[in-house]
Design a protein around this motif. Structure first.
Motif, short mmCIF file in Angstrom:
data_model
loop_
_atom_site.label_atom_id
_atom_site.label_comp_id
_atom_site.label_asym_id
_atom_site.label_seq_id
_atom_site.Cartn_x
_atom_site.Cartn_y
_atom_site.Cartn_z
N ARG A 12 104.95 40.37 -5.02
CA ARG A 12 104.72 40.89 -3.67
C ARG A 12 106.00 40.87 -2.84
NH1 ARG A 12 99.36 40.71 -2.20
NH2 ARG A 12 100.04 42.10 -0.53
N PRO A 13 106.15 41.83 -1.93
CA PRO A 13 107.15 41.66 -0.87
C PRO A 13 106.71 40.50 0.02
CG PRO A 13 105.80 43.61 -0.44
CD PRO A 13 105.40 43.10 -1.79
N MET A 14 107.64 39.71 0.47
CA MET A 14 107.29 38.49 1.18
C MET A 14 108.00 38.40 2.53
SD MET A 14 105.17 36.90 -0.84
CE MET A 14 105.11 35.29 -0.05
N VAL A 15 107.30 37.79 3.49
CA VAL A 15 107.88 37.43 4.78
C VAL A 15 108.00 35.91 4.80
CG1 VAL A 15 107.61 37.48 7.28
CG2 VAL A 15 106.86 39.44 5.91
N MET A 16 109.22 35.42 5.00
CA MET A 16 109.49 33.98 5.02
C MET A 16 109.68 33.56 6.48
SD MET A 16 109.36 33.48 1.77
CE MET A 16 109.80 34.04 0.13
N VAL A 17 108.84 32.66 6.97
CA VAL A 17 108.80 32.35 8.40
C VAL A 17 109.36 30.96 8.66
CG1 VAL A 17 107.32 32.18 10.43
CG2 VAL A 17 106.74 33.80 8.60
N GLY A 18 110.32 30.91 9.58
CA GLY A 18 110.87 29.64 10.00
C GLY A 18 111.13 29.64 11.49
N ILE A 39 97.27 39.80 -18.26
CA ILE A 39 98.44 40.49 -17.72
C ILE A 39 99.27 39.52 -16.89
CG2 ILE A 39 97.40 42.78 -17.73
CD1 ILE A 39 96.74 42.47 -14.80
N SER A 40 100.57 39.77 -16.86
CA SER A 40 101.49 38.90 -16.13
C SER A 40 101.48 39.25 -14.65
CB SER A 40 102.91 39.05 -16.69
OG SER A 40 103.41 40.34 -16.37
N ASN A 41 102.04 38.34 -13.85
CA ASN A 41 102.14 38.59 -12.41
C ASN A 41 103.00 39.81 -12.10
OD1 ASN A 41 100.54 36.47 -11.42
ND2 ASN A 41 102.19 35.00 -11.74
N ALA A 42 103.93 40.12 -13.00
CA ALA A 42 104.85 41.21 -12.74
C ALA A 42 104.21 42.59 -12.92
CB ALA A 42 106.06 41.10 -13.66
N LEU A 43 103.05 42.64 -13.58
CA LEU A 43 102.38 43.91 -13.86
C LEU A 43 101.13 44.03 -12.99
CD1 LEU A 43 102.43 46.43 -15.70
CD2 LEU A 43 100.97 45.17 -17.28
N LYS A 44 101.08 45.06 -12.16
CA LYS A 44 99.93 45.26 -11.30
C LYS A 44 98.76 45.77 -12.11
CE LYS A 44 102.70 46.21 -7.17
NZ LYS A 44 103.03 47.18 -6.11
#
Length: 642
Positions: free
Chosen positions: A37-43, A505-510
């Motif tokens: 997934r694209p991720m938002v990292m919050v700090g 299926i792996s996490n990399a494959l949707k």
């Protein structure tokens, strides 16, 4: 002058060693859920530096877009198709808590937090929103003073180790800070860097030029310079600097020092860039080795640069003092929620359908609002005669997969069966599901439960303890061999029988990508009539024309009712999910993925309540008496039962 900060720097080798020795098994499992997934990292404050490092690391190792964000950016934005991680060493930052709660009620997934303490307010929020995940890694050495020092280094090392494991990287992270610096820095004398920084920052301004791997360091330096009032600092990467930012030096070169943080791959570009500048005071720090290690080393170097700047400003960065108005600003907090629980619940239900944040007004919004009210009325007014459940993700969560189902689930089912309800469970699994259910449910209730194995290919009473075996397909079967030859499935676990073939299926494959590949292969074998469905962990190729609707028919026959009187609850209601057929009905309720059909497959649990928690919410509101039950969902405003 710098007693407090000096002690924090002296502890860094111990902090690093403790982070290298810590157990990252749980964090690695959590990171695995982020990879696709694209991720938002919050700090916030010091943890924003950790968020910046995490975003950089995600893009480098997971090969997915990521960005760092402050809490208010998250509270005021509508995140769709992004995951989110919150960083807070203490787990008590109120703004971070507001960001976590806002994204939980918007059901951003995955939703995680990394903290350095136990029993924090973030843990309390995680218990309220079960689908979320808070990882604690605790050690007295990770405790911070005024500025985040130990927690930033510890968090960064822990994240690097977790990504390394989750991505299967062969990167070797040195066990000690001494060895890390030896591999990455052309000098092991951090004190000399602090001395040079003291001279560099004696002017009015400091300009930081950096390679991409050193961006977290540049962000952290800006934070420390401002938060401890060490001086005025601005930064740019090597090429962004060439697009206008260089003009600063045309007028202010005499009062500006340049700190150049250069990774090995950018050395030639740095030589040419710095060679074109007018005469300026320059401190250049070059890094070697893998960029991931250079990024950690850069954070360490930045801490020593701050020490030098502190000596120049005669300020201890570890104890700069806080004015009263600053305390009041900190305590302002993020403010109250903008929406009532009722509105949040409706918005969540519609968002599950559309994957779009509902807006106020407009034709589409009005139609979805009306569809939501219709669905709520239909389900609440229906006389329910029997129930069908999906198993994994609906009656049990990831923690209990391949174990006995949770006690809370078993108790809820026992209450309904004791009141007279007939129940069926439709699963893509074989005997393991029946064994887990028998371990959880009292034998006296077994006769009231039917199990549909292999997505409904075999339907048997729970009391029938003989394994519902279907003849297995041999390993040299042409179809199995062809699937193993497919690059996307090269490392997948593939098992098959005459009813279905299951491909993990792996996490990399949707899942939809895996289904598309499988359909192409089946078509080549003349099996284009076979259906393909997906679960959270695998895709199933249905070879026996089976459907979970067969399970609905079976429990309806057992009960003596119409299939339209059967309530169906599952988690994968959106194609190619393995509950799409099951939930395609006005009495189909999802606890996770909803179809876009406005007349079926609604998720009517409160905002932020998903998975097993949503199932328990539904069951707690199902009142059963004699031969029928009613589901009281109208007027719900709470978060549900857990």
């Amino acid at each position: 002058m710098q007693a407090r900060y000096s002690k924090e720097l002296e502890r860094l080798p111990e902090v690093y060693a403790a982070a290298m020795a810590a157990d990252v098994t749980t964090l690695t499992r959590t990171v695995e859920s982020w990879l696709n997934r694209p991720m938002v990292m919050v700090g916030s404050g010091g943890s924003y530096s950790t968020a910046t490092f995490a975003a950089w690391l995600h893009e480098r190792m997971a090969k997915r877009v990521a960005r760092a964000a402050s809490p208010i950016e998250v509270v005021d934005s509508n995140l769709v198709d992004h995951g989110l991680v919150c960083f807070s060493a203490s787990g008590r930052n109120r703004d971070i808590g507001a960001a976590f709660k806002t994204t939980a009620t918007s059901e951003v997934s995955p939703l995680s937090a990394l903290v350095m303490a136990d029993n924090t307010p973030l843990h309390a929020l995680q218990r309220k929103y079960d689908y979320s995940d808070v990882v604690s890694v605790t050690n007295p050495l990770f405790k911070d003073g005024f500025l985040a020092v130990a927690s930033m280094i510890a968090s960064s090392v822990l994240l690097l180790r977790a990504y390394q494991s989750a991505c299967g990287s062969d990167l070797e992270v040195p066990d000690s800070l001494f060895w890390l610096l030896g591999q990455t820095l052309q000098t092991d004398d951090l004190g000399s860097i602090a001395d040079a920084a003291e001279k560099l920052t004696s002017g009015r301004y400091t300009s930081v030029l950096f390679s991409n791997a050193l961006k977290p360091t540049a962000v952290d330096l800006e934070s420390r310079f401002v938060e401890a009032s060490l001086g005025a600092l601005h930064s740019a990467d090597l090429r962004n600097f060439g697009h206008g930012r260089h003009y600063w030096f045309a007028n202010r070169s005499e009062e500006t020092g340049v700190l150049a943080l250069i990774n090995g791959e950018d050395r030639k570009l740095a030589d040419r860039t710095l060679g074109l500048l007018p005469a300026v005071q320059l401190l250049r720090v070059d890094f070697d080795g893998p960029a991931e290690l250079a990024a950690i080393a850069g954070l360490i170097v930045g801490l020593y640069v701050s020490a030098g700047a502190g000596r120049s400003a005669k300020i201890d960065p570890g104890k700069p003092g806080v004015p009263e108005f600053g305390r009041k600003l900190y305590r302002l907090g993020p403010g109250a929620s903008k929406h009532s629980p009722k509105t949040l619940n409706m918005r969540a239900a519609i968002r599950r359908k559309t994957h779009v944040i509902p807006t106020t007004g407009g034709g589409a919004s009005s139609k979805w609002n009306s569809a939501y009210e219709r669905a709520l009325t239909k389900v609440s007014d229906a006389a329910i005669r029997a129930l069908v459940f999906d198993y994994d993700g609906t009656l049990c969560d990831e923690q209990h997969r391949f174990k006995a189902m949770p006690a809370s689930t078993a108790a809820a089912l026992a209450r309904l069966i004791g009141a007279g309800a007939n129940i069926a469970i439709a699963t893509g699994r074989g005997p393991s599901a029946g064994q887990a259910i028998r371990e959880s449910i009292d034998r006296s209730f077994w006769s009231s439960i039917q199990i549909g194995y292999y997505n409904g290919a075999v339907i048997k009473p729970l009391e029938d303890e003989t394994d519902p075996l279907v003849e297995e397909v041999s390993e040299d079967n042409d179809l199995i061999v062809r699937f193993r030859q497919e690059p996307a499935f090269a490392n997948a676990q593939i098992r098959g029988n005459n009813a279905q073939i299951t491909i993990a299926i792996s996490n990399a494959l949707k899942s939809h990508e895996a289904c598309s590949i499988a359909a192409r292969i089946l078509d080549g074998f003349g099996q284009n009539g076979a259906r393909i469905v997906a679960s959270s962990h695998s895709i199933d190729l249905l070879l026996a024309s089976q459907s979970k609707l067969n399970v609905v028919d079976a429990v309806a026959n057992q009960t003596g009712c119409d299939p339209d009187e059967v309530l169906r609850i599952g988690d994968k209601g959106r194609w190619p999910g393995n509950d799409a057929d099951l939930l395609n009905h006005p009495l189909g309720l999802t606890v996770d993925e909803a179809s876009p059909d406005p007349e079926s497959c609604w998720g009517l649990a409160p905002a932020g309540v998903k998975g097993l928690q949503a199932t328990l919410h539904y069951l707690a509101r199902l009142d059963w008496s004699g031969s029928s039950g009613r589901l009281a969902l109208k007027g719900q405003i709470g978060r549900g039962s857990a």
